[in-house]
Scaffold this motif. Structure first.
Motif, short mmCIF file in Angstrom:
data_model
loop_
_atom_site.label_atom_id
_atom_site.label_comp_id
_atom_site.label_asym_id
_atom_site.label_seq_id
_atom_site.Cartn_x
_atom_site.Cartn_y
_atom_site.Cartn_z
N SER A 86 19.22 37.51 49.28
CA SER A 86 20.10 38.25 50.30
C SER A 86 21.37 38.18 50.29
N PRO A 87 22.06 36.65 50.59
CA PRO A 87 23.32 36.62 50.63
C PRO A 87 24.13 36.98 49.40
N VAL A 88 23.52 36.77 48.30
CA VAL A 88 24.29 37.26 47.28
C VAL A 88 24.34 38.82 46.97
N LEU A 89 23.41 39.47 47.30
CA LEU A 89 23.43 40.99 47.40
C LEU A 89 24.50 41.49 48.31
N ARG A 90 24.67 40.88 49.62
CA ARG A 90 25.61 41.18 50.72
C ARG A 90 26.74 40.93 50.25
N THR A 91 27.13 40.00 49.50
CA THR A 91 28.52 39.62 48.97
C THR A 91 29.06 40.62 47.87
N VAL A 92 27.99 41.15 47.06
CA VAL A 92 28.24 41.98 45.88
C VAL A 92 28.24 43.41 46.55
N LYS A 93 27.49 43.83 47.62
CA LYS A 93 27.37 45.11 47.90
C LYS A 93 28.66 45.73 48.13
N THR A 94 29.39 45.31 48.99
CA THR A 94 30.67 46.13 49.60
C THR A 94 31.66 46.07 48.26
N PRO A 95 31.97 45.50 47.57
CA PRO A 95 32.79 45.58 46.57
C PRO A 95 32.26 46.65 45.54
N LEU A 96 30.89 46.62 45.34
CA LEU A 96 30.25 47.54 44.23
C LEU A 96 30.29 49.03 44.82
N GLN A 97 30.20 49.15 46.18
CA GLN A 97 30.29 50.38 46.80
C GLN A 97 31.63 50.89 46.71
N VAL A 98 32.73 50.14 46.95
CA VAL A 98 34.06 50.51 46.78
C VAL A 98 34.37 50.92 45.44
N VAL A 99 34.12 50.20 44.47
CA VAL A 99 34.56 50.57 43.20
C VAL A 99 33.76 51.94 42.72
#
Length: 87
Positions: A25-38
């Motif tokens: 879960s912490p890894v997904l939360r860390t990756v989610k925002t940059p992935l959504q922006v890109v």
């Protein structure tokens, strides 16, 4: 009384699943925002690339496959990036 999920999943397996969720879960939360922006900005930019591919023509198999791959990539970017900057 046992819950319905405890009847379906044995205790050790359920514990292992919760432990994996706690780690992931912490890894997904860390990756989610940059992935959504890109993905959001990619979904905005990819149609311009598609117009360029169409302008050059789709006579060759490679150009047609590139066009289809870019359309699929654009749809994927739309799906992943749709939540960017939403309240």
């Amino acid at each position: 009384m046992l819950s319905k999920s405890s009847l379906l999943v044995p205790g050790p397996v359920a514990r292992f699943g919760r432990e994996v969720d706690a780690l992931v879960s912490p890894v997904l939360r860390t990756v989610k925002t940059p992935l959504q922006v890109v993905s959001f900005w990619g979904a905005i930019g990819l149609p311009f690339v598609l117009v360029g591919v169409l302008a050059n023509g789709l006579e060759s198999t490679g150009a047609a496959l590139s066009f289809v791959a870019l359309v699929v990539l654009n749809l994927l970017a739309l799906y992943v990036g749709h939540g960017h900057k939403q309240p």
